[in-house]
Design a protein around this motif. Structure first.
Motif, PDB file in Angstrom:
ATOM      1  N   GLY A   1       0.790  -1.200  -0.009  1.00 34.23           N
ATOM      2  CA  GLY A   1       0.097  -0.034   0.108  1.00 34.23           C
ATOM      3  C   GLY A   1       0.925   1.317  -0.067  1.00 34.23           C
ATOM      4  N   VAL A   2       1.954   1.363   0.533  1.00 32.55           N
ATOM      5  CA  VAL A   2       2.879   2.223   0.641  1.00 32.55           C
ATOM      6  C   VAL A   2       3.335   2.630  -0.765  1.00 32.55           C
ATOM      7  N   LEU A   3       3.898   1.493  -1.356  1.00 27.39           N
ATOM      8  CA  LEU A   3       4.492   1.927  -2.770  1.00 27.39           C
ATOM      9  C   LEU A   3       3.262   2.372  -3.596  1.00 27.39           C
ATOM     10  N   LEU A   4       1.956   1.874  -3.339  1.00 31.37           N
ATOM     11  CA  LEU A   4       0.899   2.519  -4.251  1.00 31.37           C
ATOM     12  C   LEU A   4       0.562   3.674  -4.074  1.00 31.37           C
TER      13      LEU A   4
ATOM     14  N   TYR B   1      -4.713   7.863   3.712  1.00 31.31           N
ATOM     15  CA  TYR B   1      -5.156   6.650   3.346  1.00 31.31           C
ATOM     16  C   TYR B   1      -5.044   5.589   4.379  1.00 31.31           C
ATOM     17  N   PHE B   2      -6.067   5.003   4.898  1.00 29.54           N
ATOM     18  CA  PHE B   2      -6.008   3.910   5.838  1.00 29.54           C
ATOM     19  C   PHE B   2      -5.558   2.523   5.001  1.00 29.54           C
ATOM     20  N   LEU B   3      -4.968   1.672   5.729  1.00 27.41           N
ATOM     21  CA  LEU B   3      -4.593   0.467   4.988  1.00 27.41           C
ATOM     22  C   LEU B   3      -4.981  -0.824   5.865  1.00 27.41           C
ATOM     23  N   THR B   4      -5.628  -2.004   5.406  1.00 31.28           N
ATOM     24  CA  THR B   4      -5.937  -2.986   6.185  1.00 31.28           C
ATOM     25  C   THR B   4      -5.607  -4.247   5.420  1.00 31.28           C
ATOM     26  N   ASP B   5      -6.000  -5.262   6.240  1.00 29.99           N
ATOM     27  CA  ASP B   5      -5.886  -6.582   5.381  1.00 29.99           C
ATOM     28  C   ASP B   5      -7.553  -7.150   4.908  1.00 29.99           C
TER      29      ASP B   5
ATOM     30  N   ASP C   1     -10.647   1.097   4.405  1.00 29.65           N
ATOM     31  CA  ASP C   1      -9.762   1.165   3.352  1.00 29.65           C
ATOM     32  C   ASP C   1     -10.313   1.420   2.163  1.00 29.65           C
ATOM     33  N   ASP C   2     -11.492   1.693   1.950  1.00 30.14           N
ATOM     34  CA  ASP C   2     -12.219   2.011   0.455  1.00 30.14           C
ATOM     35  C   ASP C   2     -11.408   3.019  -0.110  1.00 30.14           C
ATOM     36  N   LYS C   3     -11.145   4.205   0.543  1.00 29.98           N
ATOM     37  CA  LYS C   3     -10.332   5.252  -0.078  1.00 29.98           C
ATOM     38  C   LYS C   3      -9.233   4.673  -0.831  1.00 29.98           C
ATOM     39  N   ALA C   4      -8.269   4.008  -0.162  1.00 31.52           N
ATOM     40  CA  ALA C   4      -7.009   3.499  -0.798  1.00 31.52           C
ATOM     41  C   ALA C   4      -7.454   2.534  -1.732  1.00 31.52           C
ATOM     42  N   ARG C   5      -8.550   1.614  -1.855  1.00 28.33           N
ATOM     43  CA  ARG C   5      -9.012   0.715  -2.803  1.00 28.33           C
ATOM     44  C   ARG C   5      -9.319   1.427  -3.989  1.00 28.33           C
ATOM     45  N   ARG C   6     -10.206   2.562  -3.929  1.00 24.52           N
ATOM     46  CA  ARG C   6     -10.797   3.446  -4.791  1.00 24.52           C
ATOM     47  C   ARG C   6      -9.699   4.410  -5.644  1.00 24.52           C
TER      48      ARG C   6
ATOM     49  N   GLY D   1      -5.651   1.980  -6.045  1.00 25.78           N
ATOM     50  CA  GLY D   1      -5.781   0.544  -6.578  1.00 25.78           C
ATOM     51  C   GLY D   1      -5.293  -0.406  -5.560  1.00 25.78           C
ATOM     52  N   TYR D   2      -5.415   0.055  -4.314  1.00 28.11           N
ATOM     53  CA  TYR D   2      -4.792  -0.976  -3.221  1.00 28.11           C
ATOM     54  C   TYR D   2      -5.855  -2.279  -2.980  1.00 28.11           C
ATOM     55  N   ARG D   3      -5.250  -3.298  -2.929  1.00 28.95           N
ATOM     56  CA  ARG D   3      -5.677  -4.518  -2.521  1.00 28.95           C
ATOM     57  C   ARG D   3      -4.853  -5.478  -1.747  1.00 28.95           C
TER      58      ARG D   3
END
Length: 328
Positions: free
Chosen positions: A214-217, A228-232, A301-306, A309-311
């Motif tokens: 997520g950090v690299l993205l 940006y929140f990041l989760t599993d 983590d919706d914002k990071a996904r949107r 492109g975090y997954r």
């Protein structure tokens, strides 16, 4: 032949997350210059393929020179303990971040990514399905949340045309290679683990490989001035997850439970004793740790996904299997 990517300057490179970041940044084609405040830290980052930059967060000239020519900096270093003197949190986390910002500007660095934490929202109450719009509390629950919140504010305030800044907030970093959290949990279990409140609440988590991904993205795609929140992914049951994490250390947590109010009282008494008396180490339980562990902490983590492109690249189940002790 593809031209090599420029270098990234990294603080906290010898830590759990920092080591993973070095591996993944190099795999992505970046060079890495990592701040190293000791020869031991320098040896660690050098062994991973990074170039050590001797110095610490108080050494602005070393950071400025280390950042020269870099494409961006990732600021991961901070005082991570849940107990200590405010002066130390202020120096290491808040003023250290101010120094990183000043060095970035002096070096003409275009972009700075700051590793924060969900703990900036901690106020002594459950944190339930929080997203990036939730404001920081007026009274943070402990020196660690307070210092990380102030550092985050400094980073976001620095965003501008000369320096783009952004923040990622991973929740509960865990995984193989952890030398802090899992061993502390095992130590607590050996001393007599108690599931305060029953342990049936939910928590969000983020495996170290998911954090690094997520950090690299965010570094490449994140919008300046954003968080940006990041989760599993979906939250997990605290008792199941922590139980398996403790067992991965070869310790059985047991089934003892106690009401949450007892934990609140023990934490308050312990903090008072360690404040008033010349006791070494830290209290066995602090209010900050209590509220980040034994009350619900779930974030989205919706914002990071949107936006970036975090997954997750590692599932909770996969990560736990990696930690399982070998069968005898």
């Amino acid at each position: 032949m593809t031209a090599p990517r420029p270098s990234i300057f990294l603080t906290g490179g010898s830590g759990f997350l920092g080591r993973r970041l070095i591996v993944d940044l190099i795999a992505a084609g970046y060079g890495v210059r990592a701040l190293a405040r000791s020869e031991r830290a320098a040896a660690t980052v050098r062994a991973l393929g990074a170039e050590p930059v001797p110095g610490d967060l108080g050494d602005l000239p070393s950071m400025r020179d280390g950042m020269a020519g870099c494409a961006a900096a990732i600021h991961s270093a901070a005082k991570v303990e849940q107990w200590g003197r405010w002066e130390d949190f202020l120096r290491d986390t808040v003023q250290g971040t101010e120094q990183v910002i000043a060095a970035a500007r002096a070096a003409g660095l275009p972009r700075l990514l700051h590793i924060s934490t969900e703990a900036v929202l901690a106020d002594g109450h459950p944190i339930v399905d929080a997203d990036e719009t939730r404001p920081l509390p007026p009274q943070p629950n402990g020196f660690y949340p307070r210092s990380k919140g102030l550092a985050e504010q400094r980073v976001l305030a620095a965003n501008g045309s000369d320096l783009e800044t952004l923040v990622v907030r991973p929740r509960f970093i865990w995984g193989k290679g952890d030398t802090t959290l899992a061993p502390k949990l095992a130590q607590a279990a050996r001393a007599g683990w108690v599931w305060f409140g029953g342990g049936r609440h939910r928590i969000s988590t983020c495996h170290v490989r998911n954090v690094s991904h997520g950090v690299l993205l965010a570094l490449e795609r994140g919008r300046a001035g954003e968080i940006y929140f990041l989760t599993d992914g979906a939250p997990v049951a605290f008792r199941d997850f922590i139980g398996r994490l403790i067992r991965s250390q070869g310790v059985e947590p047991g089934e003892r439970t106690a009401p949450l109010w007892i934990a609140d009282a023990l934490a308050a008494l312990g903090e008072a004793a360690w404040t008033l008396l010349p006791l070494r180490g830290e209290p066995p339980l602090t209010r900050s740790a209590l509220n980040l562990f034994f009350r619900e902490v779930t974030v989205r983590d919706d914002k990071a996904r949107r936006e970036i492109g975090y997954r997750p690249v590692v599932s909770v189940e996969e990560g736990l299997r990696e930690l399982a002790p070998p069968a005898s």
